[in-house]
Design an enzyme around this catalytic site. Structure first.
Site, short mmCIF file in Angstrom:
data_model
loop_
_atom_site.label_atom_id
_atom_site.label_comp_id
_atom_site.label_asym_id
_atom_site.label_seq_id
_atom_site.Cartn_x
_atom_site.Cartn_y
_atom_site.Cartn_z
N LEU A 134 -11.46 42.10 -22.69
CA LEU A 134 -10.88 41.46 -21.52
C LEU A 134 -9.44 41.92 -21.43
O LEU A 134 -8.76 42.05 -22.45
CB LEU A 134 -10.91 39.92 -21.64
CG LEU A 134 -12.27 39.22 -21.59
CD1 LEU A 134 -12.08 37.71 -21.78
CD2 LEU A 134 -12.99 39.49 -20.29
N ASP A 135 -8.96 42.17 -20.22
CA ASP A 135 -7.56 42.55 -20.05
C ASP A 135 -6.66 41.43 -20.56
O ASP A 135 -7.05 40.26 -20.61
CB ASP A 135 -7.25 42.81 -18.58
CG ASP A 135 -8.01 44.00 -18.02
OD1 ASP A 135 -8.39 44.87 -18.82
OD2 ASP A 135 -8.22 44.04 -16.80
N ARG A 136 -5.43 41.79 -20.90
CA ARG A 136 -4.48 40.82 -21.44
C ARG A 136 -4.39 39.56 -20.56
O ARG A 136 -4.37 38.43 -21.06
CB ARG A 136 -3.09 41.46 -21.54
CG ARG A 136 -2.02 40.52 -22.09
CD ARG A 136 -0.62 41.05 -21.82
NE ARG A 136 -0.33 42.25 -22.57
CZ ARG A 136 0.29 42.26 -23.76
NH1 ARG A 136 0.66 41.13 -24.32
NH2 ARG A 136 0.54 43.39 -24.36
N THR A 138 -6.54 38.46 -18.24
CA THR A 138 -7.81 37.83 -17.87
C THR A 138 -8.17 36.79 -18.92
O THR A 138 -8.07 37.03 -20.12
CB THR A 138 -8.93 38.89 -17.76
OG1 THR A 138 -8.58 39.85 -16.76
CG2 THR A 138 -10.25 38.24 -17.37
N ARG A 234 -11.31 44.58 -10.97
CA ARG A 234 -10.03 44.70 -10.28
C ARG A 234 -10.03 45.91 -9.34
O ARG A 234 -9.58 45.82 -8.19
CB ARG A 234 -8.90 44.80 -11.31
CG ARG A 234 -8.80 43.58 -12.21
CD ARG A 234 -7.93 43.82 -13.43
NE ARG A 234 -6.53 44.05 -13.05
CZ ARG A 234 -5.61 44.47 -13.91
NH1 ARG A 234 -5.94 44.72 -15.19
NH2 ARG A 234 -4.37 44.64 -13.52
#
Length: 301
Positions: A134-136, A138, A234
């Site tokens: 997961l992105d930072r 998210t 995104r």
């Protein structure tokens, strides 16, 4: 002292031989089975077994595991929210603004560091194995495997698209349809090395969406992934003309929320042995809830 992983034989797995169980249920390669046999690393009900033995429901198969010698990260005291745990995996609730695993110059303060501390407190030495990313910024559900064998089984589920991930996103505007599928290949951005872009030379990327709550300026969407490309949701939503609110990389910053309004709402998978369906949900974090309130969106029932 030798360490074993234990698996209980289910009703629909009865009458399998030990060898068939190892290959079909546990997805162990023939080469590794030979190695386990040489090491006397296969037991049934705590007794040494041969590969041709027929299994019965309720039998316990014990497999010699390669013992982890470290965590792969520095254990660090910190809070983690365990949404689900069994003998094979954790599902954690990742807060926004936190990395999953050390990267670049960031070696501490990640979810992996905190999980390593939790295991250390339990007296367990186990390498930290995130199944996906997961992105930072998210938030939400992320899966960690407890051992190498569980990781292999989970990766097989992921590859076969049997692990489903559901996301909620607050986006600008409203998509042209109330539900749809975005099929657009994703590859490196031509000028920004840290970004991704829709490009004909990219890898196949498929995102399904439907509108939970439409609005003229802002809408709440539910999305699921059929592929797992970097920044996929995104990039796809920006490509659709509905960038995620607060996404400075693929849209614009927003006074509504200090990050992209993207939350991994749920994961759906099969129990690694019983094959029972498991659904784990992560509650919306406070900043996401506040953003919904500011745009007068009520959560769906």
């Amino acid at each position: 002292m030798k360490s074993y992983q234990s698996y209980i034989v289910q009703t629909d797995q009865s009458d399998m031989t030990v060898e068939t169980y190892l290959k079909q249920v546990l997805q162990i390669s023939g080469r590794k089975i030979q190695k386990l046999t040489r090491q006397k690393g296969v037991k049934v009900n705590n007794k040494p077994s041969f590969l041709g033995k027929k299994l019965l429901p309720g039998d316990t198969v014990h497999i010699l595991s390669e013992k982890d010698v470290d965590y792969g990260v520095v254990p660090q005291h910190g809070l983690i929210d365990i949404l689900y745990e069994d003998d094979h995996l954790f599902v954690l609730n990742k807060p926004p603004h936190q990395l999953v695993h050390p990267a670049g110059r960031t070696t501490e303060g990640t979810l992996a560091n905190f999980l390593a501390w939790q295991l250390k407190e339990r007296g367990i030495v186990s390498t930290i194995r995130p199944l996906h990313r997961l992105d930072r910024d998210t938030s939400g559900c992320i899966i960690f495997a407890k051992n190498a064998q569980s990781q292999a089984l989970l990766e097989a589920q992921l590859k076969a698209n049997r692990i489903k991930r559901t996301y909620w996103a607050l986006v600008k505007g409203v998509p042209p349809q109330s539900a749809g599928t975005i099929r657009a290949p994703i590859g490196p951005h031509p000028t920004h090395p840290n970004r991704r872009a829709v490009t004909p030379q990219g890898e196949e990327a498929i995102t399904h969406y439907h509108v939970l709550v439409p609005g003229s300026a802002v809408s709440l969407l539910e999305l699921s992934l059929e592929t797992g490309r970097t920044h996929q949701i995104r990039v796809h939503l920006a490509h659709l003309g509905c960038p995620i609110i607060g996404d400075a990389m693929y849209g614009v910053r927003s006074p509504l929320i200090g990050r992209q309004a993207l939350h991994a709402k749920a994961v759906h998978l099969q129990h690694l042995i019983s094959k029972a369906d498991i659904t784990v949900q992560a509650p919306l974090p406070p900043d996401f809830r506040k953003a919904l309130t500011l745009v007068n969106i009520s959560l769906p029932e």
